[in-house]
Write an enzyme that holds these catalytic residues in place. Structure first.
Site, PDB file in Angstrom:
ATOM      1  N   HIS A 155       3.513  -0.258  -2.694  1.00  0.00           N
ATOM      2  CA  HIS A 155       3.809  -1.688  -2.861  1.00  0.00           C
ATOM      3  C   HIS A 155       5.305  -2.027  -2.921  1.00  0.00           C
ATOM      4  O   HIS A 155       5.731  -2.849  -3.738  1.00  0.00           O
ATOM      5  CB  HIS A 155       3.103  -2.213  -4.108  1.00  0.00           C
ATOM      6  CG  HIS A 155       1.604  -2.235  -3.988  1.00  0.00           C
ATOM      7  ND1 HIS A 155       0.939  -2.217  -2.785  1.00  0.00           N
ATOM      8  CD2 HIS A 155       0.616  -2.266  -4.940  1.00  0.00           C
ATOM      9  CE1 HIS A 155      -0.377  -2.239  -2.994  1.00  0.00           C
ATOM     10  NE2 HIS A 155      -0.610  -2.254  -4.282  1.00  0.00           N
TER      11      HIS A 155
ATOM     12  N   ASN B  47       0.828  -1.214   0.000  1.00  0.00           N
ATOM     13  CA  ASN B  47       0.000   0.000   0.000  1.00  0.00           C
ATOM     14  C   ASN B  47       0.863   1.267   0.000  1.00  0.00           C
ATOM     15  O   ASN B  47       2.064   1.204  -0.213  1.00  0.00           O
ATOM     16  CB  ASN B  47      -1.009  -0.013   1.149  1.00  0.00           C
ATOM     17  CG  ASN B  47      -2.334   0.601   0.737  1.00  0.00           C
ATOM     18  OD1 ASN B  47      -2.370   1.721   0.245  1.00  0.00           O
ATOM     19  ND2 ASN B  47      -3.408  -0.147   0.892  1.00  0.00           N
TER      20      ASN B  47
ATOM     21  N   GLU C 289      -6.983  -7.431   0.324  1.00  0.00           N
ATOM     22  CA  GLU C 289      -5.575  -7.438   0.740  1.00  0.00           C
ATOM     23  C   GLU C 289      -5.519  -7.225   2.250  1.00  0.00           C
ATOM     24  O   GLU C 289      -5.677  -6.107   2.726  1.00  0.00           O
ATOM     25  CB  GLU C 289      -4.824  -6.323   0.009  1.00  0.00           C
ATOM     26  CG  GLU C 289      -4.903  -6.421  -1.505  1.00  0.00           C
ATOM     27  CD  GLU C 289      -4.725  -5.066  -2.167  1.00  0.00           C
ATOM     28  OE1 GLU C 289      -3.681  -4.431  -1.971  1.00  0.00           O
ATOM     29  OE2 GLU C 289      -5.652  -4.625  -2.872  1.00  0.00           O
TER      30      GLU C 289
ATOM     31  N   HIS D 266      -1.659 -10.137  -3.175  1.00  0.00           N
ATOM     32  CA  HIS D 266      -2.475  -9.256  -4.013  1.00  0.00           C
ATOM     33  C   HIS D 266      -3.238 -10.041  -5.084  1.00  0.00           C
ATOM     34  O   HIS D 266      -3.259  -9.631  -6.250  1.00  0.00           O
ATOM     35  CB  HIS D 266      -1.557  -8.210  -4.650  1.00  0.00           C
ATOM     36  CG  HIS D 266      -2.228  -6.917  -4.996  1.00  0.00           C
ATOM     37  ND1 HIS D 266      -3.383  -6.860  -5.756  1.00  0.00           N
ATOM     38  CD2 HIS D 266      -1.917  -5.633  -4.693  1.00  0.00           C
ATOM     39  CE1 HIS D 266      -3.725  -5.596  -5.907  1.00  0.00           C
ATOM     40  NE2 HIS D 266      -2.858  -4.831  -5.273  1.00  0.00           N
TER      41      HIS D 266
ATOM     42  N   ASP E  14     -11.650   1.097  -2.997  1.00  0.00           N
ATOM     43  CA  ASP E  14     -10.199   1.012  -2.900  1.00  0.00           C
ATOM     44  C   ASP E  14      -9.854   1.613  -1.541  1.00  0.00           C
ATOM     45  O   ASP E  14      -9.186   2.641  -1.448  1.00  0.00           O
ATOM     46  CB  ASP E  14      -9.531   1.790  -4.055  1.00  0.00           C
ATOM     47  CG  ASP E  14      -8.063   1.434  -4.208  1.00  0.00           C
ATOM     48  OD1 ASP E  14      -7.548   0.658  -3.385  1.00  0.00           O
ATOM     49  OD2 ASP E  14      -7.433   1.948  -5.153  1.00  0.00           O
TER      50      ASP E  14
HETATM   51  C1  BGC Z   1      -4.295  -0.356  -4.396  1.00  0.00           C
HETATM   52  C2  BGC Z   1      -4.844   0.179  -5.688  1.00  0.00           C
HETATM   53  C3  BGC Z   1      -3.869  -0.148  -6.771  1.00  0.00           C
HETATM   54  C4  BGC Z   1      -3.650  -1.649  -6.816  1.00  0.00           C
HETATM   55  C5  BGC Z   1      -2.629  -2.049  -7.839  1.00  0.00           C
HETATM   56  C6  BGC Z   1      -4.114  -1.821  -4.512  1.00  0.00           C
HETATM   57  O1  BGC Z   1      -3.554  -2.318  -3.340  1.00  0.00           O
HETATM   58  O2  BGC Z   1      -5.111  -0.029  -3.301  1.00  0.00           O
HETATM   59  O3  BGC Z   1      -5.051   1.566  -5.624  1.00  0.00           O
HETATM   60  O4  BGC Z   1      -4.318   0.307  -8.005  1.00  0.00           O
HETATM   61  O5  BGC Z   1      -3.227  -2.094  -5.564  1.00  0.00           O
HETATM   62  O6  BGC Z   1      -1.448  -1.362  -7.654  1.00  0.00           O
END
Ligand code: BGC
Length: 341
Positions: free
Chosen positions: A106, A80, A306, A175, A242
């Site tokens: 991420h 995140n 997630e 993910h 989201d």
């Molecule tokens: C996020 C999204 C993102 C996705 C892919 C998710 O964990 O909250 O905003 O687009 O991951 O990166």
């Protein structure tokens, strides 16, 4: 009984071999590769006993090596967003790669999803280990991490353990993008979801939590009773979900989210030791990727649950702590339970 078998999945551009592990029980088959600890296939039965692959992904390693939105991967060192990619630990400022608007997301440019892990077969599953060097992607301390997938009956457990040489933020998740109708189905509007959270985190225009911890009561984020996803998404001002939903300490290991797909009968239930769930309805998919079996993945063609710490926790003292200190052990588990109704 779970059978565990493995084969070679492919070779990385540098020549290293990527292995694939297949965990199979009477109800579930899951395939995981040693690149990014990625779940590349997850087959479950519908109410008539027909199996379908219910996770999005690619037909070969190349798809996963190329840029993609983290299909099936383990995310870290910090999953995140971290606001402006900056934080202070033990009086020292750290700056991470900025890779999502003004923020870091991420784990940076080459997060845990893009590295080769060392696999080892364990009872009912596979364990992957990786050493993330001191300073890797801007994070302090050498981090040793182990991710263990085990399948028992209809439940897949994912355990994350880590140790560090210096204080560092840690937040690891998986993910996977699910569509209980089968991957490649055009949307998730006929899915029903409930998330047992009394609070969620509102975000600013760059998707960083404002710092408020808002009650879901009276909002479109009240998912405590099952709702139809299509009609709930239609009510939102945002392009979909989201958002982080906040779990209470007392909920640890209780079922905290449930998704039901009536036409197939498939049910996914989640339990976790983690304090939050980022519920994401694949708002940024746009149909441009070539997925498994030639599938295309438009917006809202999957959902992610997630399980993780709260976004930007490293900069928000009021959020549950994500700092791991030398001598401590990070230890979190999420259980995905598959059934039919
Ligand atoms: C996020 C999204 C993102 C996705 C892919 C998710 O964990 O909250 O905003 O687009 O991951 O990166």
């Amino acid at each position: 009984m779970t059978s565990v078998t493995s084969d070679v999945y492919g070779s990385l551009p540098g020549g290293q071999t990527v292995k694939r592990f297949r965990l199979q029980s009477e109800f579930v088959k899951v395939e995981i590769i040693s690149f990014g600890c990625i779940i590349t296939c997850l087959e479950t039965k519908d109410r008539h006993g027909n199996s379908s692959d219910i996770v999005l992904g690619f037909d070969d390693l190349e798809g996963y090596v190329d840029k993609h939105p983290y299909f099936g991967a383990v995310i870290g060192r910090v999953a995140n967003r971290i606001a402006k990619g900056s934080f202070t630990v033990d009086g020292k400022d750290y700056l991470l790669p900025i890779n999502n608007g003004p923020n870091s997301i991420h784990g940076g440019l080459k997060g845990f999803d893009k590295v080769l892990w060392t696999p080892e077969e364990v009872e009912n599953g596979v364990q992957f280990s990786y050493t993330s060097g001191d300073g890797e992607e801007g994070y302090p301390g050498e981090l040793n991490i182990w991710v263990t997938y085990t399948l028992v009956g209809n439940e897949l457990a994912v355990n994350y353990k880590a140790k560090t040489s210096k204080t560092t933020p840690v937040n690891v998740t998986n993910h996977s993008y699910f569509n209980l109708a089968g991957q490649g189905s055009k949307d998730i509007y006929d899915h029903e979801i409930s998330i047992d959270a009394e609070h969620y985190l509102p975000v600013d225009e760059t998707m960083i939590p404002t710092g408020d911890i808002n009650p879901v009561e009276g909002t479109n984020f009240d998912l405590r009773k099952p709702i139809n996803l299509g009609s709930q998404i239609a009510k939102l001002q945002e392009s979909g979900f989201d958002h982080n939903f906040c779990m209470k300490e007392s909920q640890k290991q209780q079922i905290c989210a449930r998704v039901f797909h009536k036409p197939s009968g498939r049910v996914l239930c989640l339990r976790t030791t983690q304090p939050g769930i980022q519920f994401y309805t694949a708002n940024f998919l746009d149909g441009s990727l070539k997925g498994k079996g030639g599938a295309v993945y438009p917006k809202h063609s999957a959902f992610c649950l997630e399980t993780q710490a709260w976004p930007d926790a490293v900069n928000k003292p009021q959020f549950p702590n994500i700092l791991l200190h030398c001598g401590e052990e990070y230890n979190q588990t999420t259980w995905f339970q598959f059934s039919v109704e």
